[in-house]
Design an enzyme around this catalytic site. Sequence first.
Site, PDB file in Angstrom:
ATOM      1  CE1 TYR A  76      16.117   3.222 -51.725  1.00 35.36           C
ATOM      2  CE2 TYR A  76      15.343   3.725 -49.647  1.00 35.36           C
ATOM      3  CZ  TYR A  76      15.900   2.531 -50.495  1.00 35.36           C
ATOM      4  OH  TYR A  76      15.964   1.428 -50.111  1.00 35.36           O
TER       5      TYR A  76
ATOM      6  CE  LYS B 160      19.058   2.058 -48.172  1.00 32.77           C
ATOM      7  NZ  LYS B 160      17.981   2.149 -46.715  1.00 32.77           N
TER       8      LYS B 160
HETATM    9  P1  NAD Z   1      17.933  -4.916 -39.034  1.00 33.63           P
HETATM   10  O1  NAD Z   1      18.036  -4.355 -37.664  1.00 33.63           O
HETATM   11  O2  NAD Z   1      16.536  -5.552 -39.318  1.00 33.63           O
HETATM   12  O3  NAD Z   1      18.884  -6.194 -38.944  1.00 33.63           O
HETATM   13  C1  NAD Z   1      20.230  -5.846 -38.959  1.00 33.63           C
HETATM   14  C2  NAD Z   1      21.068  -7.132 -38.677  1.00 33.63           C
HETATM   15  O4  NAD Z   1      22.450  -7.163 -38.438  1.00 33.63           O
HETATM   16  C3  NAD Z   1      20.329  -8.085 -37.765  1.00 33.63           C
HETATM   17  O5  NAD Z   1      20.335  -9.538 -38.132  1.00 33.63           O
HETATM   18  C4  NAD Z   1      21.251  -8.080 -36.614  1.00 33.63           C
HETATM   19  O6  NAD Z   1      21.390  -9.236 -35.638  1.00 33.63           O
HETATM   20  C5  NAD Z   1      22.783  -7.833 -37.236  1.00 33.63           C
HETATM   21  N1  NAD Z   1      23.658  -7.516 -36.628  1.00 33.63           N
HETATM   22  C6  NAD Z   1      24.932  -7.852 -36.313  1.00 33.63           C
HETATM   23  N2  NAD Z   1      25.910  -6.820 -35.520  1.00 33.63           N
HETATM   24  C7  NAD Z   1      24.819  -5.965 -35.149  1.00 33.63           C
HETATM   25  C8  NAD Z   1      25.095  -4.676 -34.362  1.00 33.63           C
HETATM   26  N3  NAD Z   1      26.139  -4.611 -33.623  1.00 33.63           N
HETATM   27  N4  NAD Z   1      23.944  -4.188 -34.124  1.00 33.63           N
HETATM   28  C9  NAD Z   1      22.822  -4.181 -34.736  1.00 33.63           C
HETATM   29  N5  NAD Z   1      22.409  -5.384 -35.465  1.00 33.63           N
HETATM   30  C10 NAD Z   1      23.626  -6.124 -35.777  1.00 33.63           C
HETATM   31  O7  NAD Z   1      18.068  -3.955 -40.349  1.00 33.63           O
HETATM   32  P2  NAD Z   1      17.781  -4.281 -41.601  1.00 33.63           P
HETATM   33  O8  NAD Z   1      16.583  -3.344 -41.867  1.00 33.63           O
HETATM   34  O9  NAD Z   1      17.533  -5.417 -42.063  1.00 33.63           O
HETATM   35  O10 NAD Z   1      18.840  -3.320 -42.289  1.00 33.63           O
HETATM   36  C11 NAD Z   1      19.824  -4.025 -42.696  1.00 33.63           C
HETATM   37  C12 NAD Z   1      20.512  -3.214 -43.726  1.00 33.63           C
HETATM   38  O11 NAD Z   1      19.843  -3.393 -45.061  1.00 33.63           O
HETATM   39  C13 NAD Z   1      21.090  -1.720 -43.653  1.00 33.63           C
HETATM   40  O12 NAD Z   1      22.022  -1.262 -44.178  1.00 33.63           O
HETATM   41  C14 NAD Z   1      19.556  -1.017 -44.416  1.00 33.63           C
HETATM   42  O13 NAD Z   1      19.819   0.370 -44.900  1.00 33.63           O
HETATM   43  C15 NAD Z   1      19.386  -2.052 -45.466  1.00 33.63           C
HETATM   44  N6  NAD Z   1      18.045  -2.082 -46.044  1.00 33.63           N
HETATM   45  C16 NAD Z   1      17.952  -1.800 -47.396  1.00 33.63           C
HETATM   46  C17 NAD Z   1      16.702  -2.185 -47.760  1.00 33.63           C
HETATM   47  C18 NAD Z   1      16.180  -1.778 -49.162  1.00 33.63           C
HETATM   48  O14 NAD Z   1      15.040  -1.510 -49.454  1.00 33.63           O
HETATM   49  N7  NAD Z   1      17.300  -1.910 -49.976  1.00 33.63           N
HETATM   50  C19 NAD Z   1      15.609  -2.011 -46.803  1.00 33.63           C
HETATM   51  C20 NAD Z   1      15.852  -2.046 -45.705  1.00 33.63           C
HETATM   52  C21 NAD Z   1      17.108  -2.417 -45.106  1.00 33.63           C
END
Ligand code: NAD
Length: 388
Positions: free
Chosen positions: A243, A157
């Site tokens: 949410y 999401k």
């Molecule tokens: P994060 O920043 O920790 O991780 C992002 C990942 O994408 C990294 O592995 C990074 O290397 C990669 N990536 C690839 N290309 C990139 C670019 N151009 N710029 C930045 N990163 C790049 O983020 P996250 O917290 O893991 O979130 C990722 C997704 O998961 C988002 O869509 C977020 O909304 C979703 N999320 C959902 C929940 C939930 O509770 N459902 C919780 C956290 C995150």
Amino acid sequence: MKMQKYHIDQNRRKFLKGFSFALGATAFGMPLLSLASDQAGITRNKSKRYDSTSSGVKKLGVALVGLGRYSTNQLAPALQETEKCYLSGIVTGTPSKAGLWQKKYGISEKNMYNYQTMDQIRDNPDIDIIYIVLPNGMHAEYTIKAAETGKHVICEKPMATSVKDCQQMIDACNRNHVKLSIGYRLHFEPHHQRVMELGQQELYGPVKKIEAADSFVFQRDPSSWRLDKELAGGGPLMDLGIYCVQGAIYTLGQEPIAVTANFDEVTRPDYFDEVEQSIKWQMEFPDGAVADCSSSYNDSASRLYGKAERGWWELQPSFGYGGIRGRTSDGPMNLPNVNQQARQMDAFATCILEDKQSRVPGEMGLRDVRILMAIYEAARTGNKVKIG
Ligand code: NAD
């Protein structure tokens, strides 16, 4: 669609340094499926091949795409607890992460991919589900790529940063005859399921009022993609406010018909020069109920409250991965906290095995992005915006 815009490693500024604590998820709320049905036994299915585990139970293979904070701290550990699926592969642009993950989770060399080789997953029978866990602005491109491998897809999401992208993702999954589910973990969480029952079954009479707030103080690297309009699609509304939208909808079992909204003052312009710092909005529902919601990257809140004719309920904290507490006007809810992500992924595996639709499908993700866009329009224009 913003296809091909964000090639991995292309732009250092956009590269991941900051993270967030994105909290809960939820959705539709219309179907009151029970936890028991999410845990239902698997009907062994037709053409699929399964990997055996030591327990002899056959499981579907999941490949995580993007090994950031959520994959690392939540999804991969949850996949050690799932009963119907397991972590079989990864897609990452960072070779050092690949090595660490391979070692930690015993991932086979042939199940390791990068963003350029990801399309080869189509020939890999160890992978049944591709889970997109990339920045929001990349969800559409990679969900479509995933669908084209012929594998089922889970997308985090918010589903995408525009309604048009959401539609193209749904179309790609339909074209390739694969299922699409959104990472709305709170649909599988007992307290939130109780709220669905209380509200939708009118156990305290018709719902009159909902209040929802989801916020945290953003203290990460200011170069985080979450502050980048293109990659995030917006600020806390996209990340956390979704949410609140979901909570209100599944409390009522109805979708909002109109919204009003306003952005709060920006007190940290060094962080919030592209996305909003804070936003408040009100949603109106067909039966006259209203939901007052707020979301901020400069506050602390996690609450879902409902007031009905003859009673009330409140989850607080409400949207986190655990530690959810609930009470009603009759006393504490006394419900367990569970591994939400494990339940969410097992439920999707069950849908695949039994050829059923996800209870959190792409259409729900699209519906929510449409509402988020209406909230932004209302905040930008100061007008009431009708939805639907
Ligand atoms: P994060 O920043 O920790 O991780 C992002 C990942 O994408 C990294 O592995 C990074 O290397 C990669 N990536 C690839 N290309 C990139 C670019 N151009 N710029 C930045 N990163 C790049 O983020 P996250 O917290 O893991 O979130 C990722 C997704 O998961 C988002 O869509 C977020 O909304 C979703 N999320 C959902 C929940 C939930 O509770 N459902 C919780 C956290 C995150």
